[in-house]
Design an enzyme around this catalytic site. Structure first.
Site, mmCIF file in Angstrom:
data_model
loop_
_atom_site.group_PDB
_atom_site.id
_atom_site.type_symbol
_atom_site.label_atom_id
_atom_site.label_comp_id
_atom_site.label_asym_id
_atom_site.label_seq_id
_atom_site.Cartn_x
_atom_site.Cartn_y
_atom_site.Cartn_z
ATOM 1 N N LYS A 287 38.266 25.102 40.106
ATOM 2 C CA LYS A 287 39.193 26.021 40.756
ATOM 3 C C LYS A 287 39.408 25.549 42.191
ATOM 4 O O LYS A 287 38.458 25.274 42.914
ATOM 5 C CB LYS A 287 38.626 27.438 40.729
ATOM 6 C CG LYS A 287 39.600 28.505 41.220
ATOM 7 C CD LYS A 287 39.027 29.903 41.041
ATOM 8 C CE LYS A 287 40.024 30.963 41.493
ATOM 9 N NZ LYS A 287 39.514 32.338 41.328
ATOM 10 N N GLU A 376 35.535 46.412 31.521
ATOM 11 C CA GLU A 376 35.642 47.770 32.043
ATOM 12 C C GLU A 376 35.064 48.809 31.082
ATOM 13 O O GLU A 376 34.424 49.782 31.512
ATOM 14 C CB GLU A 376 37.107 48.101 32.334
ATOM 15 C CG GLU A 376 37.707 47.318 33.480
ATOM 16 C CD GLU A 376 38.254 45.952 33.074
ATOM 17 O OE1 GLU A 376 38.753 45.235 33.950
ATOM 18 O OE2 GLU A 376 38.173 45.620 31.859
ATOM 19 N N ARG A 404 41.791 50.681 31.067
ATOM 20 C CA ARG A 404 41.215 49.980 29.926
ATOM 21 C C ARG A 404 39.944 50.664 29.422
ATOM 22 O O ARG A 404 39.478 50.377 28.324
ATOM 23 C CB ARG A 404 40.911 48.535 30.316
ATOM 24 C CG ARG A 404 42.041 47.854 31.067
ATOM 25 C CD ARG A 404 41.759 46.395 31.355
ATOM 26 N NE ARG A 404 42.202 45.585 30.236
ATOM 27 C CZ ARG A 404 42.025 44.275 30.154
ATOM 28 N NH1 ARG A 404 41.379 43.638 31.104
ATOM 29 N NH2 ARG A 404 42.463 43.599 29.120
#
Length: 658
Positions: A287, A376, A404
């Site tokens: 990244k 979540e 969610r």
């Protein structure tokens, strides 16, 4: 400021132009694409490190596949900048995330190359599988590819989709982009598992040898493709158990390979196009690749804001006087203070320890604060499990991500009446991330659940006091505290803790003729509006309601007994939200008043700065002042059903609703 792309990139207006390049030119186009992303984001802002890590993958996918006929689904979309630039949006890329500009995420209405709208993680495999099944049913020879990060792979939805994909007999490819990062460092057993695969020298050498041998085996009457597959699987099983996670789900596993080797990527994708059925390619990337500072501090450079691309200096506003802190930082520091006093307090967040500032407790009390990954639903039920054992859990989830975990809040927390503290960061409009991230719905979707306390602080002091109140033994209910993204209003915010009576609002200012009822941070907009109105001789009252559930009925009786013109202000949807709760109270008690509801309108709000969006949605200070002027001048247009014809504000007369 005009930013000029490199000579090759400047000639690419679609993937068809990219396909005209020779394989030798792919290295140059990757360099130019990476540099263009750095140039634009440094000047105009946006997500940064994620897209740098998949430059080669973006080029390879559009070089090999026949997009948009072949369909790519980018999970979350933080990493899709290269994809956007290569698919006709190079010149508009500087408008990325700007008001009326292109979206920061793939968006179906923006381009035919954006096959699926994303913003929340872990949806790509399900969507791509749906596309693959549709292609098979319709007899189309189109390919479906899901590009998912290893952080997003931690979510249950990704495994649900893999479980189905393995038996669906649909032609799809899952590309697992393994960089050990989501926004923060990845956590959990899957991270360790993928690390084992990518660092096993014995496995990787033997695997390469196996592929080489299998590639030379004749496939004909005496040696079928099925036999080759069985031999491949058997050898993989002997060499390493690592591949068995995906193989056991009947996903053919390939990799890991270097995700920055453009030649290897192109060759591998061309090979995989010829292999039918569900398969997974594991690539390893960095990244922030190509920008040293981003490689070294990937969390900081996920979305750094504007910066000097040469020195790496991130530009910060300079102020002569102390500025208010961000609400999330007040939450993080306050949680540590409370946890030092109350040994039963625990902290949980799903993959956002930096964003929500749970990192402060994780650093100081690592045995009491947990990042559970992008999960979540698990975060909510884990909190419930802890609460059954007498712990006071502060579960911090962004408002839009809390959607969610709705079933878990209803079934595992509310029905069991467990005093979990649900801290909803980024409530209200969030700005440049747009409709997938706006926290507009939590008031409405939580208000209908029994046993819930729903609160919102107007400032930092109120946030601290609500957190203090929620963790007291006297609170026995699930307790929601919602607060917005960004800065508050109190530079001197470390105030002593005070208990707030649950369901008790406060009158901030008495007045004449009209009353403004606010919920949460927009109360500060109301205060500014009142200052403006007083210069005109108008003097409305102001009430900070604090709790939308339970409502302060005594305070509301006072309001409706005294005022016939009322304006409500909230940073949630006007349908089913705080204003709706006030109308329900008015109807239930047979009051007659004219009520104008200001808040997020009943439509999707696109991206822009918070100031731009508050103005567009008509609940900033000037809009509140205008609503008071209109309601006092009796200029509000009311339909026979009591609803203003425009989308916002919404206005009601009590006699039409009573």
């Amino acid at each position: 400021m005009t930013i000029t792309p490199g000579p090759l990139l400047n000639g690419i207006d679609s993937p068809e132009d990219l396909k005209k390049l020779s394989r030798e030119q792919l290295h140059q186009i990757c360099d130019e694409l990476r540099q263009y992303i750095i140039d634009v984001v440094s000047v105009y802002g946006g997500h940064f490190a994620a897209s740098l890590g998949v430059v080669e993958l973006s080029v390879a996918l559009h070089y090999v596949y026949n997009t948009p006929y072949d369909q790519l689904v980018w999970d979350v979309g933080h990493q899709a900048y290269g994809h956007k630039i290569l698919t006709g949006r190079r010149d508009s890329f500087p408008t990325n995330r700007k008001y009326n500009g292109i979206s920061g995420f793939p968006k179906r209405g923006e381009s035919e190359y954006d096959t699926f709208g994303v913003g929340h993680s872990s949806t790509s495999i399900s969507a791509a599988l749906g596309m693959a099944i549709a292609a098979k049913y319709k007899g189309e020879n189109r390919k479906s590819v899901a590009i998912i990060g290893d952080g997003a792979m931690t979510a249950g939805m990704a495994f649900e989709a893999l479980n189905h994909a393995g038996v669906a007999d649909a032609d799809m490819l899952v590309i697992l982009n393994d960089n050990c990062m989501s926004i923060d460092q990845n956590v959990g057993a899957l991270k360790e598992y993928l690390t084992d695969i990518s660092t096993s020298q014995t496995y990787n050498k033997f695997r390469d040898d196996v592929w080489h041998i299998l590639g030379k085996l004749p496939v004909g009457k005496n040696f079928s493709r099925d036999m080759v597959g069985k031999l491949e699987a058997g050898i993989k099983g002997m060499v390493s158990r690592s591949s068995n996670l995906f193989e056991s789900l009947k996903m053919r596993y390939f990799g890991p390979i270097d995700g920055h080797n453009i030649t290897k990527l192109v060759d591998t994708l061309n090979d995989l196009k010829k292999i039918p059925g569900p398969k997974l390619l594991h690539i390893v990337t960095v990244k922030g690749k190509g920008y040293t500072l981003a490689e070294q501090d990937q969390t900081k450079w996920h979305a750094p804001g504007l910066f000097d691309k040469v020195t790496g200096e991130i530009y910060k506003k300079k102020f002569e006087v102390p500025q208010p802190p961000k609400y999330q930082d007040v939450f993080g520091h306050t949680l540590v203070e409370l946890a030092e006093q109350n040994k039963t307090i625990m902290g949980i967040t799903p993959a956002m320890p930096s964003g929500c500032s749970m990192k402060f407790m994780m650093e100081k009390m690592p045995d009491r604060a947990f990042d559970v990954g992008i999960c979540e639903q698990h975060a909510a039920t884990l909190s419930a499990g802890m609460a059954t054992q007498g712990l006071r859990v502060f579960c911090n989830i962004y408002s839009s991500f809390m959607q969610r975990a709705y079933d878990q809040v209803v079934h595992d927390i509310a029905i069991q009446h467990l005093p979990v503290v649900l801290c909803l960061d980024r409530a209200g409009l969030v700005g440049e991330d747009g409709p997938t991230h706006h926290g507009a719905y939590d008031i409405a979707y939580f208000r209908c659940i029994p046993n819930m306390v729903i609160s919102a602080p107007m400032n930092e002091q109120e946030l601290r006091n609500l957190m203090y109140t929620a963790q007291l033994e006297s609170n026995t209910s699930p307790f929601v505290i919602r607060y917005p993204r960004g800065e508050g209003v109190m530079p001197e915010w470390r105030t002593p803790f005070e208990e707030i009576t649950i369901g008790k609002g406060r009158k901030l200012k008495d007045g004449r003729d009209a009353a403004i009822l606010s919920f949460g941070h927009p109360g500060n907009f109301a205060t500014a509006a009142i200052r403006e109105l007083r210069t005109e001789g108008l003097d409305p009252a102001h009430y900070d309601i604090r709790f939308v559930k339970p409502l302060d009925e005594a305070l509301l009786h006072e309001v409706f007994s005294k005022y016939k013109h009322i304006v409500t202000v909230e940073d949630g949807t006007v349908k089913g939200g705080f204003g709706s709760a006030i109308l329900e109270f008015m109807a239930e008690h047979n009051y007659q008043a004219q009520v104008s509801i200001l808040g997020v309108p009943d439509r999707l709000v696109e991206h822009g700065t918070l100031k731009e969006l508050h103005h567009e949605c008509h609940y900033d200070a000037p809009a509140i002042a205008m609503a008071v002027r209109q309601i006092l001048a009796n200029q509000v247009s009311v339909t026979p059903h009591g609803v203003l014809a425009t989308d916002n504000p919404v206005s009601f007369r009590g006699e039409l609703n009573g």
